[in-house]
Design a protein around this motif. Structure first.
Motif, PDB file in Angstrom:
ATOM      1  N   MET B 197       0.993  -1.318  -0.002  1.00  0.00           N
ATOM      2  CA  MET B 197      -0.013  -0.130  -0.078  1.00  0.00           C
ATOM      3  C   MET B 197       0.801   1.128   0.045  1.00  0.00           C
ATOM      4  O   MET B 197       0.541   2.332  -0.645  1.00  0.00           O
ATOM      5  N   ASP B 198       2.081   1.101   0.545  1.00  0.00           N
ATOM      6  CA  ASP B 198       3.074   2.400   0.605  1.00  0.00           C
ATOM      7  C   ASP B 198       3.518   2.435  -1.203  1.00  0.00           C
ATOM      8  O   ASP B 198       3.173   3.684  -1.524  1.00  0.00           O
ATOM      9  N   ALA B 199       3.666   1.460  -1.698  1.00  0.00           N
ATOM     10  CA  ALA B 199       4.100   1.511  -3.120  1.00  0.00           C
ATOM     11  C   ALA B 199       2.839   2.057  -3.907  1.00  0.00           C
ATOM     12  O   ALA B 199       2.968   2.856  -4.775  1.00  0.00           O
ATOM     13  N   THR B 201       0.539   3.935  -2.844  1.00  0.00           N
ATOM     14  CA  THR B 201       0.474   5.405  -2.407  1.00  0.00           C
ATOM     15  C   THR B 201       1.483   6.309  -3.289  1.00  0.00           C
ATOM     16  O   THR B 201       1.161   7.305  -3.798  1.00  0.00           O
ATOM     17  N   HIS B 202       2.506   5.806  -3.304  1.00  0.00           N
ATOM     18  CA  HIS B 202       3.714   6.543  -4.101  1.00  0.00           C
ATOM     19  C   HIS B 202       3.175   6.708  -5.655  1.00  0.00           C
ATOM     20  O   HIS B 202       3.354   7.812  -6.129  1.00  0.00           O
ATOM     21  N   ALA B 203       2.581   5.523  -6.171  1.00  0.00           N
ATOM     22  CA  ALA B 203       2.213   5.704  -7.615  1.00  0.00           C
ATOM     23  C   ALA B 203       1.096   6.673  -7.572  1.00  0.00           C
ATOM     24  O   ALA B 203       0.796   7.527  -8.431  1.00  0.00           O
ATOM     25  N   VAL B 266      -0.798  12.550   1.809  1.00  0.00           N
ATOM     26  CA  VAL B 266      -0.606  11.274   2.423  1.00  0.00           C
ATOM     27  C   VAL B 266       0.742  11.278   2.977  1.00  0.00           C
ATOM     28  O   VAL B 266       0.527  10.664   4.266  1.00  0.00           O
ATOM     29  N   HIS B 267       1.640  11.415   2.296  1.00  0.00           N
ATOM     30  CA  HIS B 267       2.835  11.436   3.009  1.00  0.00           C
ATOM     31  C   HIS B 267       3.288  12.405   4.221  1.00  0.00           C
ATOM     32  O   HIS B 267       3.995  12.017   5.166  1.00  0.00           O
ATOM     33  N   SER B 268       2.674  13.701   3.956  1.00  0.00           N
ATOM     34  CA  SER B 268       3.082  14.631   4.954  1.00  0.00           C
ATOM     35  C   SER B 268       2.017  14.126   6.172  1.00  0.00           C
ATOM     36  O   SER B 268       2.952  14.257   7.321  1.00  0.00           O
ATOM     37  N   PRO B 280       4.035   2.188  11.652  1.00  0.00           N
ATOM     38  CA  PRO B 280       4.851   1.870  10.320  1.00  0.00           C
ATOM     39  C   PRO B 280       4.227   2.628   9.433  1.00  0.00           C
ATOM     40  O   PRO B 280       3.115   3.133   9.143  1.00  0.00           O
ATOM     41  N   HIS B 281       5.315   3.260   8.493  1.00  0.00           N
ATOM     42  CA  HIS B 281       4.863   4.192   7.242  1.00  0.00           C
ATOM     43  C   HIS B 281       3.806   3.410   6.485  1.00  0.00           C
ATOM     44  O   HIS B 281       2.766   4.171   6.131  1.00  0.00           O
ATOM     45  N   GLY B 282       4.059   2.343   5.980  1.00  0.00           N
ATOM     46  CA  GLY B 282       3.033   1.707   5.102  1.00  0.00           C
ATOM     47  C   GLY B 282       1.573   1.768   5.483  1.00  0.00           C
ATOM     48  O   GLY B 282       0.504   1.858   4.727  1.00  0.00           O
ATOM     49  N   CYS B 284       0.354   3.555   7.668  1.00  0.00           N
ATOM     50  CA  CYS B 284      -0.135   5.149   7.496  1.00  0.00           C
ATOM     51  C   CYS B 284      -0.707   5.514   6.059  1.00  0.00           C
ATOM     52  O   CYS B 284      -1.589   6.153   6.013  1.00  0.00           O
ATOM     53  N   MET B 285       0.088   4.950   5.144  1.00  0.00           N
ATOM     54  CA  MET B 285      -0.241   5.310   3.865  1.00  0.00           C
ATOM     55  C   MET B 285      -1.767   4.719   3.582  1.00  0.00           C
ATOM     56  O   MET B 285      -2.596   5.526   2.872  1.00  0.00           O
ATOM     57  N   SER B 286      -1.725   3.325   3.658  1.00  0.00           N
ATOM     58  CA  SER B 286      -2.995   2.838   3.423  1.00  0.00           C
ATOM     59  C   SER B 286      -4.298   3.535   4.236  1.00  0.00           C
ATOM     60  O   SER B 286      -5.272   3.521   3.640  1.00  0.00           O
TER      61      SER B 286
HETATM   62 ZN   LIG Z   1       5.889   6.006   1.117  1.00  0.00          ZN
END
Ligand SMILES: [Zn+2]
Lengths: 181, 395
Positions: B197-199, B201-203, B266-268, B280-282, B284-286
């Motif tokens: 889900m991090d990937a 979100t990056h996309a 989303v990243h901020s 964990p980062h991922g 939070c992204m999801s």
């Molecule tokens: Zn990220």
């Protein structure tokens, strides 16, 4: 060399314009920090003595301000007493001109890789918000819309007129003082 | 939103697929490297992921000179200095970082010290400080999410001063990224889900934020398609190496996309939440992705609508009227999150994490505004806006 021969005036004019805009913004930044509580709120968390610069690479015009405490900025002109804490550097005069003539929004210029940021990013973000606020104050609404992503809602016309007048007045005073000194 | 100017750069050689690890000796040899050092963490060693790398090298007559396997989850300047000292003592000439974000960032920072000299990594912090190429550097990711194998930044904590030092230079990019499905085969379900889900979100952020450009768009959409098609399949069949490879490639593609077009709100919010609540980062992204897309909706209606094709496939895309596609994209991401929640309880709201209290929302909002990625969010974000998004993400 060729470019120089063909367009000496255009480049010279852009240089002068950016130089002048840096001066106006520097003075306005000092002035707005004396009257606007929003700017003071943003600036207050910066360390006292914090130095911020905007400059044109490699050795072009500079705008340097210092946070002298309690949310107030002091405009240093183009020379600094100490190394910078945060520096925003335009890669080329042409890029500074695009931003300073409001053809490219600050955020777009960042997105377009027109400038580099050096120093603590969170302070850089804070200064960007201060600069956005400044631009919406000192520019006519129609130009300000081009310069910032969104025109602040809490900036109503009377407030804007009054504040802008205050700032212009202060800018004028600073100009006079500098001219005398 | 048409882009009048953009830059795109990715000089990393991608070595991906079956038996990719076995290409390491040949590639190192091509860079005249004979004495590699491995930088990794205890988790990677315990999962038995070092053996295939070491075996692949030894079978080609290449000895791994030194292995540092004690990189902490938040790498520090002291760790970097210690590893650089070992590298010098053992006369190594190249680095192979094996792991997730922290091991990779540590590898990048160690490479600065051993290439530029000195023991104080803080000297090199900032953008564009490095002026020369560094030592041969390979990255073998063991999670499919961060994309660190193709980004030109590293973050190292200065414990003494209590600050995070950012490093940014195209010289930090590895010479090669080795994507081998064996390295992600044993990832536990909740990490598989969160990192994928991090990937994603990056996309998605790369495709909808201010610095999007035609080249990063191509990578972003390809990554979204792969995550959409493979994530749930891998959750149900964790040993499927084809699916694992799809996710790993998606992560690298999303990394190439966002390192050339940046991310947004989303990243901020995620960075702030990670710092304050230690989530964990991922995860939070999801968690934040749909709420932020809803906040940005009217500014990104067109690109977000386009993503429906990659999220749901051509049939759904064609059957959805153009005016409804942006909302349908958000729904698709929401149902993916629901499916992940069912399989591994990946939280969808701050309340579901059980680790955030309501009085932490204000500090999170304040901190998010000072995060560099907020600059690239397509819609301006005030403190009130950030608070409102957090409130919606609460429960
Ligand atoms: Zn990220």
């Amino acid at each position: 060399m060729l470019a120089k021969r063909f367009q000496p005036m255009a480049s010279h004019a852009r240089r002068l314009y950016v130089e002048l805009m840096f001066q106006v913004m520097g003075r306005a930044l000092q002035a707005i920090s004396e009257v606007d509580s929003e700017v003071q709120r943003e600036a207050r968390t910066l360390p006292q003595g914090f130095l911020f610069e905007m400059m044109v690479m490699p050795n072009g015009s500079k705008l340097i301000v210092e946070h002298i405490g309690e949310g107030r900025f002091h405009y240093h002109g183009g020379s600094a007493p100490r190394p910078m804490d945060v520096s925003i550097r335009f890669k080329h005069l042409a890029h500074a001109f695009l931003v300073m003539s409001f053809q490219e929004k600050t955020a777009v210029a960042f997105a377009n890789d027109r400038m580099l940021v050096d120093g603590d990013v969170s302070y850089a973000m804070r200064m960007t918000r201060v600069l956005n606020r400044l631009e919406s104050f000192i520019l006519p609404r129609i130009i300000a819309r081009r310069a910032v992503k969104e025109y602040p809602e809490n900036l109503h016309l009377p407030e804007k007129l009054i504040s802008a007048a205050q700032i212009y007045l202060k800018v004028a005073t600073h100009f006079v003082q500098t001219a005398r000194a | 939103m048409t882009k009048t100017y953009y830059e795109f750069f990715c000089p990393v050689k991608v070595i991906a697929g079956k038996a990719a690890l076995e290409h390491i000796p040949y590639e190192l040899n091509g860079l005249a490297a004979k004495r590699p050092m491995i930088i990794t963490d205890k988790g990677v060693r315990a999962a038995g992921l070092l053996e295939p790398v070491i075996t692949a090298c030894e079978e080609s007559g290449l000895d791994i000179i030194s292995i540092y396997d004690d990189v902490p989850p938040d790498s520090s300047t002291t760790v970097v200095r210690d590893i650089a000292a070992i590298y010098r003592k053992e006369k190594c000439d190249s680095i192979i970082a094996i792991g997730g974000g922290s091991a990779i960032d540590t590898g990048k920072a160690v490479n600065i010290l051993v290439s530029e000299g000195g023991t104080d990594i803080a000297k090199y912090t900032g953008a564009g400080v490095l002026k020369h190429p560094l030592k041969p550097f390979f990255v073998v990711p063991t999670t499919a999410g961060t994309g660190s194998e193709v980004t030109s930044v590293a973050v190292i904590t200065d414990e003494a001063k209590g600050v995070k030092l950012p490093f940014s230079s195209s010289y930090l990019l590895p010479n090669a990224a080795i994507i081998d499905p064996r390295m992600t085969l044993t990832l536990p379900p909740h990490i598989t889900a969160a990192t994928a889900m991090d990937a994603m979100t990056h996309a998605v952020e790369s495709f909808t934020c201010m610095a999007k450009n035609p080249l990063s768009d191509a990578y972003a959409t390809a990554a979204i398609k792969k995550v959409s098609q493979s994530l749930l399949h891998v959750m149900d069949n964790p040993k499927d190496s084809h699916g694992r490879l799809e996710l790993a490639q998606a992560s690298t593609m999303a990394g190439i996309a966002f390192s050339n077009s940046m991310v947004g709100l989303v990243h901020s919010l995620g960075h702030a939440t990670g710092a304050i609540c230690h989530l964990p980062h991922g995860l939070c992204m999801s968690l934040y992705l749909p709420y932020v897309l809803e906040y940005n909706l009217e500014t990104i209606r067109e690109p977000l609508g386009e993503l429906l094709l990659y999220l749901e496939g051509p049939e759904v895309y064609a059957a959805t009227p153009a005016s409804r596609r942006a909302e349908a994209s958000i729904s698709a991401l929401r149902s993916l999150r629901d499916a992940l929640y069912k399989r591994c309880q990946l939280p969808r709201t701050l309340k579901e994490t059980g680790k955030v209290t309501e009085d932490q929302l204000d500090p999170i909002a304040e901190m998010a505004l000072d995060d560099g990625s907020i600059m690239f969010n397509p819609k301006e974000v005030t403190l009130t806006d950030a608070r409102a998004v957090l409130q919606r993400a609460w429960a």
